[in-house]
Design a protein around this motif. Structure first.
Motif, PDB file in Angstrom:
ATOM      1  N   PHE A 329       0.850  -1.172   0.000  1.00 24.87           N
ATOM      2  CA  PHE A 329       0.000   0.000   0.000  1.00 24.87           C
ATOM      3  C   PHE A 329       0.893   1.230   0.000  1.00 24.87           C
ATOM      4  O   PHE A 329       1.804   1.347   0.827  1.00 24.87           O
ATOM      5  N   PHE A 368      -4.222   4.982   6.189  1.00 24.88           N
ATOM      6  CA  PHE A 368      -3.767   3.823   6.964  1.00 24.88           C
ATOM      7  C   PHE A 368      -4.936   2.888   7.320  1.00 24.88           C
ATOM      8  O   PHE A 368      -4.783   1.669   7.332  1.00 24.88           O
ATOM      9  N   ALA A 371      -5.507   0.935   4.275  1.00 25.04           N
ATOM     10  CA  ALA A 371      -4.470  -0.089   4.115  1.00 25.04           C
ATOM     11  C   ALA A 371      -4.811  -1.339   4.923  1.00 25.04           C
ATOM     12  O   ALA A 371      -4.587  -2.471   4.478  1.00 25.04           O
ATOM     13  N   SER A 376      -3.054  -5.107   3.418  1.00 27.68           N
ATOM     14  CA  SER A 376      -1.755  -4.959   2.757  1.00 27.68           C
ATOM     15  C   SER A 376      -0.646  -5.575   3.604  1.00 27.68           C
ATOM     16  O   SER A 376      -0.679  -5.523   4.838  1.00 27.68           O
ATOM     17  N   THR A 379       3.489  -1.312   3.824  1.00 34.87           N
ATOM     18  CA  THR A 379       3.051   0.046   3.549  1.00 34.87           C
ATOM     19  C   THR A 379       4.268   0.963   3.467  1.00 34.87           C
ATOM     20  O   THR A 379       5.212   0.827   4.259  1.00 34.87           O
TER      21      THR A 379
END
Length: 418
Positions: A329, A368, A371, A376, A379
């Motif tokens: 991500f 976030f 994500a 994910s 990141t």
């Protein structure tokens, strides 16, 4: 509010990964058996199913979705797979090529019936068809494919049941014996079975009516009337299954629900989902190609419903995948970073990894959260400093560990920790 038609089902993204898994495993095992995929139209001329499936079947009598097109032609959404594959085999003169011809299909089908668990008006079928051989090796191979497929999916507590429903020659004698048995109870039969009494009395044995089932108890069985050729074929099938280490039970009540079957008929049943249910069925249809206008060509195949298979797999605890995580991500702060992040995600995808950036342009906190929602693995956050230095801080979302890397190291990190 608009809603889906009764008897249909939406397959959402979290469910479709399970469908893809089953379809992928089926394609794989068919490839190992030397079977190639064929695709036929979703709708056909109605006559195909009337002649192919049989006008004494529940499918043709009560369950088909039939309509007239703008030119007044009668069109039907396919209720099953075999007839369309046979039509394609004839129309495209596939019979002129190498025999046997072995194909598989993954298709939606349509039947107007009462919706229930594992049985919908739009349903999906996996199937195979073999053309061009009378050998019982083909029957055993078709059955072996089905049993291997279930085994590789982790489906347990299955029982293979086989029968022979003979050929037109020996079935004529059986027909007389069955009619003689049923005739004293003719007035007690359901209307559908009365209609079948003269046209196809064997279909009465497959009736869903409780009174028909009671009347049929103790009826003559086809196995006692097999001609020498059909008896020899059935014995060879059993020998071949034994060679392959496949256990089976002989069930003289199996007649299958479609008119085109001859000789071998089989079902694979399970008790996993409560009441005993058939999860796969098939058989031999040596007269079907000729009946639909092609040259005399023997055939054998099976079909199974994906919806019911999923229910069985879940009931017995078989593995079904979840959606895989996103590899990377890419979060960003600022307009320059937004452009950089979009390009970085694009480059990562071209390297063969999955990558997502926030095309809704939320703030960093919202990114976030997003994500986490897309699950994910890693990141990175792009800002002006990262663009200028060419260095990134990459975070492992499972462990929380962070490390500083050069931009060119990103692909190596994603590969090594996958």
């Amino acid at each position: 509010m608009l809603t889906k038609p009764k008897g249909t089902k939406d397959i959402l993204p979290e469910q479709s990964v399970k469908w893809q898994y089953i379809e992928g495993r089926f394609r794989d095992i068919c490839s190992r058996y030397g079977i190639r995929e064929t695709r036929t139209p979703v709708f056909e001329h109605t006559e195909l199913f009337q002649r192919g499936v049989g006008d004494t079947t529940d499918v043709v009598q009560k369950e088909m979705y039939t309509f007239e097109d703008h030119a007044g032609r009668s069109i039907t959404l396919r209720p099953e797979g075999t007839a369309g594959v046979v039509r394609s085999y004839i129309e495209n003169k596939v019979y002129a090529g190498v025999k046997p011809e072995k194909v598989f299909y993954i298709i939606p089908c349509f039947r107007y019936e009462r919706p229930q668990a594992g049985r919908l008006r739009e349903f999906h079928q996996l199937g195979t068809e073999f053309f061009g051989t009378e050998s019982m090796m083909a029957d055993a191979e078709v059955i072996s494919l089905a049993m291997d497929f279930f085994g590789e999916l982790g489906v347990k507590d299955l029982e293979l049941r086989i029968n022979s429903i003979g050929c037109p020659t020996c079935r004529a004698k059986y027909r007389e014996a069955l009619q003689d048995f049923l005739r004293p109870h003719f007035d007690e039969l359901s209307d559908i079975s009365k209609d079948r009494f003269d046209r196809n009395p064997m279909r009465i044995l497959d009736s869903k009516d409780p009174d028909d089932n009671r009347i049929s108890e103790g009826a003559p069985v086809m196995l006692d009337y097999l001609c020498d050729d059909c008896r020899r074929s059935f014995d060879e099938l059993q020998s071949n299954l034994t060679v392959l280490g496949i256990d089976y039970t002989i069930d003289p009540k199996i007649v299958r629900g479609l008119d085109y079957y001859t000789k071998t008929a089989f079902e694979i049943v399970t008790n996993t989902i409560g009441a005993q249910g058939t999860v796969c069925g098939g058989g031999r249809y040596d007269g079907l190609v000729e009946n639909l206008g092609g040259p005399a060509t023997p055939g054998i195949g099976f079909g199974l419903g994906i919806e019911r298979l999923l229910i069985v797999m879940e009931a017995c605890g078989a593995y079904l995948p979840e959606n895989p995580p996103i590899d990377l991500f890419v979060a960003f702060v600022g307009d320059n970073a937004k452009t950089f992040a979009q390009k970085l995600a694009h480059d990562v995808r071209k390297q063969g990894f999955s990558a997502v950036t926030d095309i809704a342009e939320r703030n960093l906190k919202g990114q976030f959260k997003y994500a986490d929602r897309v699950n994910s693995r890693f990141t990175v956050v792009i800002g002006d400093d990262e663009i200028e230095s060419g260095e990134l801080t990459i975070k492992n979302m499972n462990t929380g560990d962070q490390k500083h890397i050069r931009l060119e190291e990103l692909g190596t990190i994603l590969s090594s920790e996958k």
